[in-house]
Design an enzyme around this catalytic site. Structure first.
Site, PDB file in Angstrom:
ATOM      1  N   GLU A  80       0.910  -1.420  -0.007  1.00  0.00           N
ATOM      2  CA  GLU A  80      -0.226  -0.020  -0.239  1.00  0.00           C
ATOM      3  C   GLU A  80       0.867   1.287   0.096  1.00  0.00           C
ATOM      4  O   GLU A  80       1.555   1.488   1.016  1.00  0.00           O
ATOM      5  CB  GLU A  80      -0.683   0.067   1.211  1.00  0.00           C
ATOM      6  CG  GLU A  80      -2.003  -1.018   1.390  1.00  0.00           C
ATOM      7  CD  GLU A  80      -3.111  -1.109   0.516  1.00  0.00           C
ATOM      8  OE1 GLU A  80      -3.161  -0.124  -0.222  1.00  0.00           O
ATOM      9  OE2 GLU A  80      -4.010  -1.882   0.679  1.00  0.00           O
ATOM     10  N   CYS A 112      -2.459   9.080   2.499  1.00  0.00           N
ATOM     11  CA  CYS A 112      -2.280   8.517   1.212  1.00  0.00           C
ATOM     12  C   CYS A 112      -3.347   8.922   0.380  1.00  0.00           C
ATOM     13  O   CYS A 112      -3.230   9.083  -0.778  1.00  0.00           O
ATOM     14  CB  CYS A 112      -1.817   7.113   1.485  1.00  0.00           C
ATOM     15  SG  CYS A 112      -3.220   6.096   2.352  1.00  0.00           S
TER      16      CYS A 112
HETATM   17  P1  NAP Z   1       8.177   5.105   4.480  1.00  0.00           P
HETATM   18  O1  NAP Z   1       9.476   6.298   4.713  1.00  0.00           O
HETATM   19  O2  NAP Z   1       8.270   4.443   3.543  1.00  0.00           O
HETATM   20  O3  NAP Z   1       8.032   4.467   5.896  1.00  0.00           O
HETATM   21  C1  NAP Z   1       6.997   3.498   6.210  1.00  0.00           C
HETATM   22  C2  NAP Z   1       7.626   2.171   6.733  1.00  0.00           C
HETATM   23  O4  NAP Z   1       8.553   1.638   6.089  1.00  0.00           O
HETATM   24  C3  NAP Z   1       8.307   2.643   8.026  1.00  0.00           C
HETATM   25  O5  NAP Z   1       8.297   1.402   9.008  1.00  0.00           O
HETATM   26  C4  NAP Z   1       9.782   2.547   7.562  1.00  0.00           C
HETATM   27  O6  NAP Z   1      10.449   2.243   8.844  1.00  0.00           O
HETATM   28  C5  NAP Z   1       9.885   1.609   6.674  1.00  0.00           C
HETATM   29  N1  NAP Z   1      10.781   1.686   5.673  1.00  0.00           N
HETATM   30  C6  NAP Z   1      11.472   2.833   5.080  1.00  0.00           C
HETATM   31  N2  NAP Z   1      12.256   2.413   4.260  1.00  0.00           N
HETATM   32  C7  NAP Z   1      12.503   1.217   4.131  1.00  0.00           C
HETATM   33  C8  NAP Z   1      13.207   0.116   3.338  1.00  0.00           C
HETATM   34  N3  NAP Z   1      14.074   0.791   2.393  1.00  0.00           N
HETATM   35  N4  NAP Z   1      13.297  -1.297   3.705  1.00  0.00           N
HETATM   36  C9  NAP Z   1      12.289  -1.496   4.809  1.00  0.00           C
HETATM   37  N5  NAP Z   1      11.605  -0.770   5.324  1.00  0.00           N
HETATM   38  C10 NAP Z   1      11.486   0.682   5.176  1.00  0.00           C
HETATM   39  O7  NAP Z   1       7.256   6.162   4.413  1.00  0.00           O
HETATM   40  P2  NAP Z   1       6.783   7.508   5.280  1.00  0.00           P
HETATM   41  O8  NAP Z   1       7.210   8.629   4.217  1.00  0.00           O
HETATM   42  O9  NAP Z   1       6.928   7.469   6.510  1.00  0.00           O
HETATM   43  O10 NAP Z   1       5.086   7.429   4.997  1.00  0.00           O
HETATM   44  C11 NAP Z   1       4.334   7.890   3.951  1.00  0.00           C
HETATM   45  C12 NAP Z   1       4.083   7.298   2.855  1.00  0.00           C
HETATM   46  O11 NAP Z   1       3.208   5.995   3.227  1.00  0.00           O
HETATM   47  C13 NAP Z   1       3.493   8.079   1.922  1.00  0.00           C
HETATM   48  O12 NAP Z   1       3.763   7.813   0.691  1.00  0.00           O
HETATM   49  C14 NAP Z   1       1.998   7.689   1.918  1.00  0.00           C
HETATM   50  O13 NAP Z   1       1.154   7.855   0.767  1.00  0.00           O
HETATM   51  C15 NAP Z   1       2.112   6.334   2.035  1.00  0.00           C
HETATM   52  N6  NAP Z   1       1.249   5.480   2.751  1.00  0.00           N
HETATM   53  C16 NAP Z   1       0.401   4.907   1.960  1.00  0.00           C
HETATM   54  C17 NAP Z   1      -1.089   4.311   2.488  1.00  0.00           C
HETATM   55  C18 NAP Z   1      -1.813   3.266   1.643  1.00  0.00           C
HETATM   56  O14 NAP Z   1      -2.616   2.752   2.273  1.00  0.00           O
HETATM   57  N7  NAP Z   1      -1.705   3.364   0.210  1.00  0.00           N
HETATM   58  C19 NAP Z   1      -1.436   4.594   3.629  1.00  0.00           C
HETATM   59  C20 NAP Z   1      -0.491   5.442   4.423  1.00  0.00           C
HETATM   60  C21 NAP Z   1       0.699   6.175   3.925  1.00  0.00           C
HETATM   61  P3  NAP Z   1      11.335   3.605   9.410  1.00  0.00           P
HETATM   62  O15 NAP Z   1      10.613   4.520  10.078  1.00  0.00           O
HETATM   63  O16 NAP Z   1      12.271   3.072  10.408  1.00  0.00           O
HETATM   64  O17 NAP Z   1      12.387   4.486   8.337  1.00  0.00           O
END
Ligand code: NAP
Length: 471
Positions: free
Chosen positions: A231, A265
């Protein structure tokens, strides 16, 4: 990224945690694997009892849980309380509907030369859930409730800035009665995901997060041949056509953009408005955005709190600056205030062109882009003209247009004359770079089930009636 609670309203670090060691991770996976076998000996009724108990705890402890969420990531206290209630509702929904969603599905036995043929849904084992901070309770619950009811176990790697919410989730399921290890929080950074997902005891992964994290987890899962549900981000279009109720559309547009301080999101991010009503809509929308109260997220009067991190706030401002430098016009907002905390004002930008970042990137803050179009076809072209495909909105009272939008918008969901949201009853997910797989509804529950075909040539009685496996 340090594992820490930092109050986004003040920038103050309140609590830090040491990441778990490789040995601690290994022991947690072992407990999750043992708990999976233990859950296999429980009945659906037992699991439903525990899930309903979790819902009761959420209701009873709503205000305290909400306070923790607000302190960790800055959402308004009112919206945090609503999120806790929504989680309790989802827990009860899956407790009530799991038997129906997991029941054996009879097939046409004669067509496949069988005495009996059916499809059976069975759990697959420990599932890794990598989750984001923006809806720190809801994102986890919409994975955990169906997964645990199906008989899987959960290993949560939550975002590093919401460790207290992560820990309370483990505590919640334990106190509700689930066996030790059924739901475990791993306090780890993203660098530990490879070790966890490579472990043969972990059978699948679900990620809600950014495109980059999605690519990284999909790569590991590809190497290890494991199922993933992703997601990812979105830049949802919100199309306004001439027949729309403009007051209502402008009111909902404001909420749709600024919910969760603009960090959803499925927030509407690109407002694509027909030229016949562009000026009228822009005026109403800009006035609504300017009237929002920005301030202390614990204050019940506040509409918009701080962004969750300094990096996130700076990124939003860089996207706005990029647009302005390339010729866009700011109608409202556009400058972060000086002082402590990571604030960004509700902002409306118009005059966007394809060379600007805001044209094609997701903006994760309370910033709306306004796009003027002169026809239905142009509206669809702009709406579908990004790499994302998560949610979408269309505002029109013309029933032919409603039918066309429902088909033509290239997204995981289409909401007509209403705001995109998620319900336990409806599937949720995206297409294109917004990810794949579905959460919620029966489909979300079955993503982490073995869809098993059972074909019996003779003596079909011995495999039991439909649904017998669940009890
Ligand atoms: P993010 O950086 O991707 O973080 C989300 C999760 O992934 C965190 O637990 C993070 O851990 C982990 N993570 C980050 N990079 C990783 C990697 N290379 N390998 C493994 N795990 C990794 O996302 P964000 O920027 O905090 O959150 C916002 C994003 O989420 C936006 O793009 C939003 O649209 C999306 N989102 C999508 C939905 C949906 O249902 N489609 C819902 C909500 C949010 P750490 O915190 O330890 O870095």
């Amino acid at each position: 990224m340090p594992i820490a609670t930092t109050n986004p309203a003040t920038g103050q670090v309140l609590k830090t945690y040491d990441p778990m060691s490789a040995e601690q991770i290994d022991a947690a996976i072992e407990r999750a694997d043992l708990a999976y076998r233990q859950l296999g000996r429980t009945t659906l009724d037992q699991r439903a009892g525990w899930m309903n108990a979790a819902a009761d705890l959420l209701d009873a402890e709503r205000d305290e849980i909400a306070r923790i969420m607000t302190t960790e990531m800055g959402k308004t206290y009112a919206s945090a309380k609503a999120e806790v209630t929504k989680c309790a509702t989802a827990a009860r929904f899956y407790a009530a509907h799991a038997a129906e969603f997991l029941a054996d599905e009879p097939a046409d036995a004669a067509a496949v030369s069988a005495a009996r043929a059916f499809v059976r849904y069975q759990p697959i084992g420990p599932v890794l859930a990598v989750m984001p901070w923006n809806f720190p309770l809801w994102q986890v619950m919409r994975f955990a409730a169906p997964a645990l009811m199906a008989g899987n176990t959960g290993l949560l790697k939550h975002a590093s800035n919401v460790p207290q919410t992560a820990l309370l989730l483990e505590d919640l399921f334990r106190r509700a009665g689930f066996p030790e290890g059924a739901f475990t929080t791993l306090l780890v950074g993203s660098e530990a995901v490879d070790q966890i997902l490579s472990d043969p005891r972990v059978r699948a992964a679900t990620l809600t997060g950014s495109e980059g994290a999605g690519r990284s987890i999909a790569q590991i899962a590809g190497r290890e041949l494991k199922k993933t549900v992703l997601e990812l981000g979105g830049s949802d279009p919100f199309v306004v056509m001439p027949s729309a109720d403009l007051d209502k559309a402008a009111e909902v547009a404001t909420t749709a953009r600024c919910q969760n301080n603009g960090q959803s999101c499925i927030a509407a991010k690109r407002f694509i408005v027909h030229a016949d009503v562009f000026d009228a809509f822009a005026e109403k929308f800009a006035a609504n955005m300017a009237a929002l109260r920005v301030g202390d997220p614990m204050d019940e009067q506040t509409d918009v709190g701080p962004l969750a991190s300094e990096r996130g706030r700076d990124e939003v401002h860089a996207q706005v600056r990029d647009a302005v430098e390339k010729g866009a016009t700011v109608l409202v907002g556009g400058e972060p205030p000086a002082g402590d905390g990571w604030w960004y004002p509700p902002t409306v930008v118009t005059g966007l062109t394809p060379e600007m970042r805001m044209w094609h990137e997701e903006v994760f803050g309370p910033v709306a882009g306004l796009f003027r179009v002169s026809s239905y076809d142009e509206a669809i072209e702009v709406a579908n003209g990004t790499t994302f495909g998560l949610g979408s909105n269309a505002w029109t009272r013309d029933e032919d247009e409603q039918a066309r939008f429902a088909t033509d918008l290239d997204a995981g969901n289409v909401f007509i004359n209403g705001m995109t949201t998620s319900f336990p009853e409806l599937p949720f997910g995206g297409v294109k770079n917004s990810g794949y797989g579905r959460e919620l509804s029966a489909l979300g529950m079955r993503e982490f089930c073995n869809t098993k075909t059972v074909w019996v040539g003779e003596g079909a009685g011995s495999v039991g009636p439909a649904g017998a496996h669940a009890e």
